[in-house]
Scaffold this active site. Structure first.
Site, mmCIF file in Angstrom:
data_model
loop_
_atom_site.group_PDB
_atom_site.id
_atom_site.type_symbol
_atom_site.label_atom_id
_atom_site.label_comp_id
_atom_site.label_asym_id
_atom_site.label_seq_id
_atom_site.Cartn_x
_atom_site.Cartn_y
_atom_site.Cartn_z
ATOM 1 N N LYS A 125 0.849 -1.199 0.000
ATOM 2 C CA LYS A 125 0.000 0.000 0.000
ATOM 3 C C LYS A 125 0.879 1.243 0.000
ATOM 4 C CE LYS A 125 -3.912 2.034 2.581
ATOM 5 N NZ LYS A 125 -4.791 1.881 3.758
ATOM 6 N N SER A 175 -9.695 1.928 2.807
ATOM 7 C CA SER A 175 -8.801 2.631 1.916
ATOM 8 C C SER A 175 -7.782 1.747 1.204
ATOM 9 C CB SER A 175 -8.065 3.734 2.680
ATOM 10 O OG SER A 175 -7.229 3.172 3.670
ATOM 11 N N SER A 197 -9.955 -0.345 7.052
ATOM 12 C CA SER A 197 -9.383 -0.255 5.704
ATOM 13 C C SER A 197 -8.683 -1.488 5.168
ATOM 14 C CB SER A 197 -8.408 0.913 5.634
ATOM 15 O OG SER A 197 -9.127 2.102 5.444
HETATM 16 N N1 GLN Z 1 -13.224 4.380 6.011
HETATM 17 C C1 GLN Z 1 -12.594 4.798 7.224
HETATM 18 C C2 GLN Z 1 -12.157 6.237 7.119
HETATM 19 O O1 GLN Z 1 -12.439 6.809 6.129
HETATM 20 C C3 GLN Z 1 -11.458 3.898 7.570
HETATM 21 C C4 GLN Z 1 -10.170 4.271 6.937
HETATM 22 C C5 GLN Z 1 -9.028 3.424 7.361
HETATM 23 O O2 GLN Z 1 -9.186 2.429 8.057
HETATM 24 N N2 GLN Z 1 -7.843 3.873 6.988
HETATM 25 O O3 GLN Z 1 -11.556 6.796 7.994
#
Ligand code: GLN
Length: 446
Positions: free
Chosen positions: A52, A127, A151
């Site tokens: 990532k 994400s 995410s």
């Molecule tokens: N969807 C969540 C957010 O927007 C989780 C993001 C994540 O775990 N990095 O913060």
């Protein structure tokens, strides 16, 4: 791997940066070491992996899917990246994500969205959507992602693969570009549970470079995969099968519980009474921490500096307003507001108190149960564009992953069927540092 990437990545678009030349050199180097007897062939020998793009990689561009870091070339490897190299994997390239890991669909990438390999009209989740899509499309053997509020687990669910968020502190965060430091955790996205156990074994462990790293002895995760769940006690939170959950997703979860029941496990309904406050708590805490962490992007130290600045204040203001996308700005504003004097007690402090209540909910259930099971997300993947104009709806996709993040405990998402031809994920949640049980249950089920 590169042949496959050439075949499919123009449709999936999982990668932000490919590193073919270095990857070939690294692979050749591994072969040479093996041939000369200089190294033994490990379990992950030569496997192509993707990283990532919020994990720093020495000499390999790391953008966090932000324009701000479009030219950022790290001078060191994140601990997990060097651990994977020690485990003889080959890094293929850097994977797309929501900018600075803020989002749940990959639509917040400043470069391009990634598409769900099961149906390219749909989001891959986020994400870590690039990581999930690359594994699901067979572009890499496995990938690393990060999970702050879901995410790793949510994109794994949307793409029909396995995603493991370890206990907070089990995997070093050194070299992970921080979003919300008290929640961020790195973990693997893999095709199956056995691969997740191998990958976790390779990346977990104490690291003096991360002050929150847990100094504990690691179990052998592979030998945990016994296939035996006889007598296992499963708690199923009624809040995770109630309102807001797609009934077809609920049906898949109940079918999964039947499978585990047929293997000798027992399940009962339990309650996590503070679940309904988790999303609000998370978005306050995560945004507060983000507003502080992202202060380092000032146009001086990292990444791009605005060409239009005439004085120092302009350098800060213009670099930030030109460099960050809309969701990142929204979080910085929300977090700065919540932390400002006069509001701190009402928002940040309150959220910290609720976080403790949420953690206590889990402690109470785990006094009587080995694992907690529910859906990973309330629906399967949605169409690209369907939620992008409505951040609040988007935030609700995290309703069942966020409580786990706030409590700092481990959870895995494993595929448990399809709804409308799109994959659905089953979330198996464990006690702190009990990844072995989480993996054992997931392996028995899959
Ligand atoms: N969807 C969540 C957010 O927007 C989780 C993001 C994540 O775990 N990095 O913060």
């Amino acid at each position: 791997s590169y042949t496959r990437i050439q075949q499919v990545d123009n449709k999936v678009r999982a990668f932000l940066t490919l590193d073919e030349e270095n990857a070939r050199q690294a692979a050749a180097q591994l072969d040479k070491q093996l041939a000369s007897g200089g190294a033994a062939r490990g379990a992950l020998f030569g496997l192509p992996v993707g990283i990532k793009d919020n994990l720093v990689t020495e000499g390999l561009r790391t953008t966090c899917a932000s324009k701000f870091l479009s030219n950022y070339m790290p001078i060191y490897d994140a601990t997990v990246v060097s651990k994977l190299k020690d485990a003889q994997t080959v890094t293929i390239g850097k994977l797309n994500m929501d900018e600075f890991a803020m989002g749940g669909s990959n639509e917040n990438s400043a470069y391009h969205p990634t598409h769900n390999p099961w149906n390219t009209d749909y989001v891959p989740g986020g994400s870590s959507g690039g990581s999930a899509a690359a594994v699901a499309a067979g572009e890499v053997y496995f990938a690393l992602g990060s999970d702050t509020g879901g995410s790793i687990r949510q994109p794994a669910a949307y793409c029909g693969i396995v995603g493991l968020k370890p206990t907070y502190g089990l995997v070093s965060r050194y070299g992970l570009v921080a979003f919300a430091s008290s929640l961020d955790q790195i973990g693997p996205l893999t095709k199956n549970v056995e691969d997740a156990a191998y990958a976790l074994q390779a990346i977990a462990g104490y690291d003096p470079k991360d002050s929150t790293s847990a100094n504990v002895a690691l179990p052998d995760y592979l030998s945990a995969l016994t296939g035996d769940v006889k007598g296992l006690r499963i708690g199923v939170p009624k809040e995770y099968l109630g309102k807001g959950i797609d009934p077809a997703v609920k049906e898949k979860v109940l079918e999964a519980l039947k499978v585990l029941e047929s293997q000798g496990a027992v399940w009962e309904e339990v309650t996590l009474p503070h679940s309904e406050y988790a999303v609000a708590t998370y978005y306050l805490l995560a945004s507060s921490e983000a507003s502080s962490n992202l202060a380092r992007f000032d146009g001086i130290r990292y990444g791009v500096r605005s060409d239009n600045a005439n004085n120092l204040l302009d350098v800060y203001n213009l670099s930030r307003s030109e460099g960050f996308g809309p969701e990142v700005k929204r979080r910085i504003m929300l977090g700065t507001y919540a932390l400002s004097s006069g509001y701190y007690d009402a928002y940040y402090k309150k959220a910290q108190q609720v976080r403790t209540l949420i953690k206590q909910d889990f402690d109470q259930v785990f006094a009587n149960y080995d694992v907690i099971i529910g859906p990973t997300a309330p629906t399967p993947a949605f169409k690209i564009g369907a939620q992008s104009s409505d951040p609040l709806t988007m935030y609700l996709n995290d309703i069942m992953t966020i409580p786990v993040s706030l409590a700092g405990i481990p959870a895995i998402s494993v595929p448990c069927g399809f709804v409308n031809d799109m994959p659905v994920g089953l979330q198996i949640i464990g006690k702190a540092l009990d990844e072995a049980t989480v993996l054992r249950v997931a392996h028995a089920f899959e």
